[in-house]
Write a protein that holds these residues in place. Structure first.
Motif, short mmCIF file in Angstrom:
data_model
loop_
_atom_site.label_atom_id
_atom_site.label_comp_id
_atom_site.label_asym_id
_atom_site.label_seq_id
_atom_site.Cartn_x
_atom_site.Cartn_y
_atom_site.Cartn_z
N ALA A 327 0.90 -1.10 -0.02
CA ALA A 327 -0.19 0.08 -0.04
C ALA A 327 0.92 1.33 0.03
O ALA A 327 0.36 2.10 -0.64
N ASN A 328 2.04 1.06 0.72
CA ASN A 328 2.82 2.46 0.68
C ASN A 328 3.42 2.62 -0.49
O ASN A 328 3.63 3.61 -0.84
N PHE A 329 4.02 1.45 -1.07
CA PHE A 329 4.61 1.52 -2.36
C PHE A 329 3.58 1.96 -3.40
O PHE A 329 4.04 2.77 -4.28
N TYR A 330 2.63 1.66 -3.61
CA TYR A 330 1.59 2.05 -4.49
C TYR A 330 1.52 3.64 -4.60
O TYR A 330 1.21 4.46 -5.33
N GLU A 331 1.28 4.23 -3.05
CA GLU A 331 1.09 5.60 -2.91
C GLU A 331 2.09 6.42 -3.27
O GLU A 331 1.91 7.55 -4.07
N GLU A 332 3.32 5.53 -3.18
CA GLU A 332 4.59 6.62 -3.74
C GLU A 332 4.50 6.57 -5.28
O GLU A 332 4.68 7.86 -5.76
N TRP A 345 -0.40 -1.59 -12.98
CA TRP A 345 1.02 -2.07 -12.93
C TRP A 345 1.47 -2.58 -11.39
O TRP A 345 2.34 -3.59 -11.59
N VAL A 346 1.04 -2.17 -10.58
CA VAL A 346 1.47 -2.56 -9.15
C VAL A 346 0.73 -3.63 -8.93
O VAL A 346 1.17 -4.75 -8.34
N ALA A 347 -0.69 -3.77 -9.16
CA ALA A 347 -1.46 -4.89 -8.54
C ALA A 347 -1.44 -5.70 -9.38
O ALA A 347 -1.57 -7.23 -9.01
N ASP A 348 -1.69 -5.65 -10.65
CA ASP A 348 -1.83 -6.90 -11.63
C ASP A 348 -0.34 -7.13 -12.24
O ASP A 348 -0.53 -8.54 -12.21
N ILE A 349 0.57 -6.49 -12.38
CA ILE A 349 1.94 -7.14 -13.04
C ILE A 349 2.95 -7.22 -12.05
O ILE A 349 3.46 -8.47 -11.85
N LEU A 350 3.06 -6.17 -11.21
CA LEU A 350 4.45 -6.21 -10.42
C LEU A 350 4.00 -7.18 -9.36
O LEU A 350 4.84 -8.27 -9.17
N LYS A 351 2.73 -7.22 -8.80
CA LYS A 351 2.55 -8.04 -7.72
C LYS A 351 2.48 -9.57 -8.00
O LYS A 351 2.91 -10.67 -7.32
#
Length: 473
Positions: A327-332, A345-351
């Motif tokens: 969550a903190n990563f995404y907000e940045e 990109w964060v939720a679907d691909i990177l995770k």
């Protein structure tokens, strides 16, 4: 669709959470940082319960317990008291465990999970404080052990036992309850869940509204799900053969994936609880307002904020808020690029790439994902190339800008794509005919050829549109 639970499965969980972020144990000054040290090197007369030793409560442990209770939507008791739970076991040399009995520090709470048929509320019966016993290490299996070693380093560690009502109807719901509980505890920063023994699960399970069976000391969430699947199957088969389920305690053998009968289940009166004479009753009500005020934003609240603040889909908000670090990563990332694009990109691909490799978000940097998203947005690389860059960073290291150059990922010019489309269509007359005859999957074959010819540097969506346009002429 409503989940009807045809087998009448009822699951209640007792989760022992070790507060290993505390510097010292619950009733003494022994260090809690014992995990990499030799056995029996973090002990004193108090945590061994030697005659004449007197416990002194760890005030910070009380604050952590209240914090957990509030985060689980519990009522916090005005005044609590410790009791002695009397039983003998080799890992408990003093013959009793100091625990809370009729005045648990928190009770009547709830946790919301994704159930079999939508959101479900799982009631939390109580959350009480107690001390951890030592640890038995059997030489061989518990059934055929050649000997048993005892390590008292964890003896006296602060435990919070969180007891749920039997509201879960399947192993999957139990797993989601555990995941949600772990998420909340991570947000509170009261424990490190990666350490051995940080969370241990006792599962109570019954079928067809029959007698419950307790499966004790399951050390992993995956193990809990497997133990429940096996135990439900065992009980159902036993009942169908005309047998009767008896109240008992069973052990889960993780290696074999089976539960083994250990003993008949004890009742409360077997423990002969009585008030701990060396610890006075403790008033905690005055501490609640200050701790409540300092409570961090929790997963459910953060999910709702992400949806309203960033306009992202609920599916993405859920994925991004299960771990506080994600969550903190995404907000940045969202502070530097379009939040909706960042969510994808964060939720679907990177995770997805991180989960595949079983590593955490710390393996990637905000700067690198922002760079990848920027390259795609500027149309310098395709989305497929962006994914390839992420995989390369995770597997081989390096900077995205350098990987673009070293792997030749810059997007190809329009005329190269157009030429590749012409060639692919000309080389695939049968696929073209099949597509025109209604076999839509044939189109994938031609698009694949375009991607081959451009070495993956064409945009697949754009290539598909060009192939369609060419065939439709």
């Amino acid at each position: 669709m409503v989940y009807e639970n045809p087998d009448g499965v009822k699951i209640g969980l007792e989760v022992h959470v070790q507060l290993n972020r505390l510097n010292t144990k619950l009733f003494c000054g022994c260090s809690t940082d014992y995990h990499n040290d030799e056995p029996n090197t973090h002990v004193c007369p108090v945590c061994l319960g030697l005659p004449g030793s007197l416990p002194v409560i760890n005030e910070r442990a009380v604050e952590f317990a209240i914090k957990i209770g509030l985060a689980l939507n519990c009522e916090i008791v005005g005044q609590t008291q410790f009791h002695r739970k009397n039983y003998y076991y080799p890992d408990l040399p003093k013959g009793f465990q100091t625990t809370q009995y009729d005045y648990p520090i928190a009770s009547r709470g709830k946790i919301v999970i994704e159930g079999e048929d939508g959101e479900r509320i799982i009631r939390v019966t109580r959350a009480h404080m107690e001390e951890d016993p030592g640890r038995l290490q059997h030489i061989g299996t518990i059934e055929k052990s050649k000997g048993t070693l005892i390590n008292y380093n964890r003896s006296g560690m602060t435990l919070i036992e969180i007891v749920s009502e039997p509201d879960m109807r399947s192993p999957k719901e139990a797993r989601r309850y555990l995941d949600k509980l772990r998420s909340i505890l991570d947000y509170l920063d009261v424990f490190n869940g990666d350490l051995e023994g940080a969370m241990r699960v006792d599962a109570n399970v019954s079928v067809f509204n029959g007698e419950r069976v307790e499966v004790k000391n399951i050390s992993s969430f995956k193990g809990a799900e497997r133990a429940l699947l096996y135990e439900i199957m065992r009980q159902k088969n036993h009942v169908r053969r005309g047998g009767k389920i008896v109240l008992e305690t069973r052990h889960f053998d993780e290696a074999r994936g089976v539960t083994i009968s250990m003993r008949t289940k004890e009742e409360e009166h077997d423990y002969r609880y009585f008030p701990e004479p060396d610890l006075v009753p403790m008033r905690v009500a005055d501490r609640v307002p200050g701790i409540l005020k300092a409570l961090p934003e929790l997963p459910d609240a953060k999910r709702e904020r992400f949806i309203s603040q960033y306009g992202i889909a609920d599916m993405h908000a859920r994925a991004l808020t299960t771990e506080i670090r994600v969550a903190n990563f995404y907000e940045e990332v969202a502070s530097q690029v379009d939040p909706k694009t960042a969510a994808v990109w964060v939720a679907d691909i990177l995770k997805g790439e991180l989960n595949y490799r079983d590593i955490g978000i710390d393996a990637f940097t905000v700067e690198d994902i922002v760079t990848v998203i920027g390259l795609v947005k500027e149309d310098k690389i395709t989305e497929q190339s962006g994914v390839q860059i992420i995989r390369t960073v995770l597997d081989e290291g390096g900077r995205p800008q350098d990987i673009v150059v070293s792997k030749g990922l810059l997007k190809v010019e329009d005329d190269i794509v157009a030429k590749a489309v012409e060639e692919a269509v000309a080389e695939s007359p049968e696929a073209v005919a099949d597509y025109l005859a209604g076999k839509e999957k044939s189109l994938n074959f031609i698009v694949g050829k375009v991607m081959q010819k451009t070495k993956g540097r064409a945009d697949a969506r754009e290539a598909r549109e060009r192939v369609l346009a060419r065939i439709s002429k």
